[in-house]
Scaffold this active site. Structure first.
Site, mmCIF file in Angstrom:
data_model
loop_
_atom_site.group_PDB
_atom_site.id
_atom_site.type_symbol
_atom_site.label_atom_id
_atom_site.label_comp_id
_atom_site.label_asym_id
_atom_site.label_seq_id
_atom_site.Cartn_x
_atom_site.Cartn_y
_atom_site.Cartn_z
ATOM 1 N N HIS A 73 5.419 45.518 15.134
ATOM 2 C CA HIS A 73 5.651 45.453 13.391
ATOM 3 C C HIS A 73 4.702 45.933 12.754
ATOM 4 O O HIS A 73 5.752 45.664 11.835
ATOM 5 C CB HIS A 73 4.348 44.209 14.080
ATOM 6 C CG HIS A 73 3.907 43.981 12.427
ATOM 7 N ND1 HIS A 73 2.780 44.402 11.635
ATOM 8 C CD2 HIS A 73 4.227 42.946 12.010
ATOM 9 C CE1 HIS A 73 2.941 43.924 10.853
ATOM 10 N NE2 HIS A 73 3.795 42.962 10.336
ATOM 11 N N HIS B 291 4.814 33.263 16.293
ATOM 12 C CA HIS B 291 4.836 34.297 15.650
ATOM 13 C C HIS B 291 3.876 35.355 16.435
ATOM 14 O O HIS B 291 3.062 35.616 17.129
ATOM 15 C CB HIS B 291 3.520 34.879 14.814
ATOM 16 C CG HIS B 291 3.143 35.452 13.966
ATOM 17 N ND1 HIS B 291 2.247 36.698 13.641
ATOM 18 C CD2 HIS B 291 4.377 36.016 12.685
ATOM 19 C CE1 HIS B 291 2.335 37.152 12.646
ATOM 20 N NE2 HIS B 291 3.285 37.071 12.224
#
Ligand code: CA
Length: 357
Positions: free
Chosen positions: A75, A33
């Site tokens: 992100h 991730h």
């Protein structure tokens, strides 16, 4: 019973029978991730190299667009939490006080230093995860999705092992508001680097169902592509996604995905789903009584793989029903029967799987 059901029922039952047996441990995957982001600042090339070296099956990339239409791996829509943007570009924030990636050119972003995530309050800066990489050190930078794919494909060659890419179209609704077609640009890059078909080692994911449909029905056919897509599922309270309804941008309601027919509907467009971990194992669970939702079973019955998010070893991130981080991963892989999971600590997940083989 109609003739149609009469024909399809045996096929359906067969699917259920196949998928009800838990997948063997060697079919389970680990998605790093934002890279090996438990050890190095998220979405840096360094975090991606480490994830590859650890043996992650897929390496995740969130992709945003800059003012000059470059695709960068970051992100947040904002640069505040993990770069020195406020010092380098004072006065470039919007009225809400935030510095938006989309307001800067790629060249401007390349001047910034990337750190682990932190919280800035009243002049003090504190790390979100205190045991992670020291803030303000290491000289990390921002890169494009093209650079990241070249890095991963280069390592695939030199290490002789193929890590896949797990790319997220981050907040496409926001990019539409800003007049940008981020998804079309991302698909073109994937195509340029040889990711075009279902058997290529790539997943393209998004929280935005309207955009997922658009990718499936319009963008991929236009480019002659048919890669695996995954629908991410957010909690409504997070206000992750907005949609245009009768000329108004409204928060997206994910409730239908949890109904009995939700997974079947999703399987018309997606190959996998990415729910939050609490949607699979309830946080009301105890060590003696795990409350597992029907989500995984329904997804499997519809032919979807399930890759929940986000598994973190940091303090406060392991729910009370699991004695340890390793136990949490075991519960998800082998009791809830997910096909893979997204974790900041890919080495631990790989070890948990290996121990079962
Ligand atoms: Ca992501």
């Amino acid at each position: 019973m109609s003739i149609r059901l009469g024909i399809f029922l045996p096929v359906f039952l067969l699917l259920v029978q196949i998928t009800q047996a838990a997948a063997p441990a060697n079919d389970k995957i680990v998605v790093a991730h934002r890279g090996a982001s438990g050890y190095l600042p998220e979405h840096t090339l360094e975090a991606k190299v480490l994830a590859h070296a650890m043996g992650a099956d897929y390496i995740e990339s969130d992709v945003l667009m800059t003012s000059d239409d470059a695709l960068v791996v970051l992100h947040d829509l904002y640069l505040d939490q993990n770069t020195d943007v406020a010092e380098v570009y004072p006065g470039r924030g919007r009225d809400d006080g935030r510095y938006y990636v989309i307001d800067f050119t790629l060249n401007e972003l390349r001047q910034l230093r990337v750190s682990a995530r932190s919280r800035r309050q009243n002049g003090s800066v504190t790390p979100i995860y205190p045991n992670r990489f020291p803030l303000g050190t290491g000289g990390f930078g921002i890169h494009t999705i093209q650079e990241e794919i070249e890095l991963i494909q280069g390592l695939n060659k030199t290490l002789g092992r193929e890590a896949g890419i797990y790319v997220e179209i981050k907040r496409p609704w926001f990019h539409h508001q800003e007049g940008k077609d981020q998804s079309a640009a991302i698909l073109q890059v994937l195509k340029d680097y040889g990711y075009t078909d279902k058997d290529d080692k790539v997943f393209l994911q998004t929280f935005d169902f309207n955009e997922l449909k658009r990718v499936r029905e319009e963008l991929m056919p236009a480019l002659g592509m048919d890669i695996q897509l995954a629908q991410l599922i957010a909690n409504n309270e997070g206000l992750e996604t907005y949609e245009l309804v009768e000329g108004q941008w409204r928060p997206y309601d994910y409730s239908w995905m949890h109904t009995e027919t939700g997974m079947e509907e999703l399987s018309q467009y997606a190959n996998g789903v990415g729910p939050a971990m609490g949607m699979i194992v309830s946080n009301e669970s105890t060590r003696d009584n795990l409350l597992i939702s029907p989500l995984v079973e329904r997804a499997h019955a519809s032919g979807l793989v399930v890759h929940p998010y986000t598994f973190r070893r940091d303090s406060g991130q392991v729910p009370d029903y699991a004695e340890s981080f390793e136990r949490l991963l075991e519960i998800f892989y082998f009791e809830a029967d997910v096909d893979g999971l997204k974790t900041d600590f890919p080495d631990v997940a790989l070890k948990v799987i290996q121990e079962r083989q």
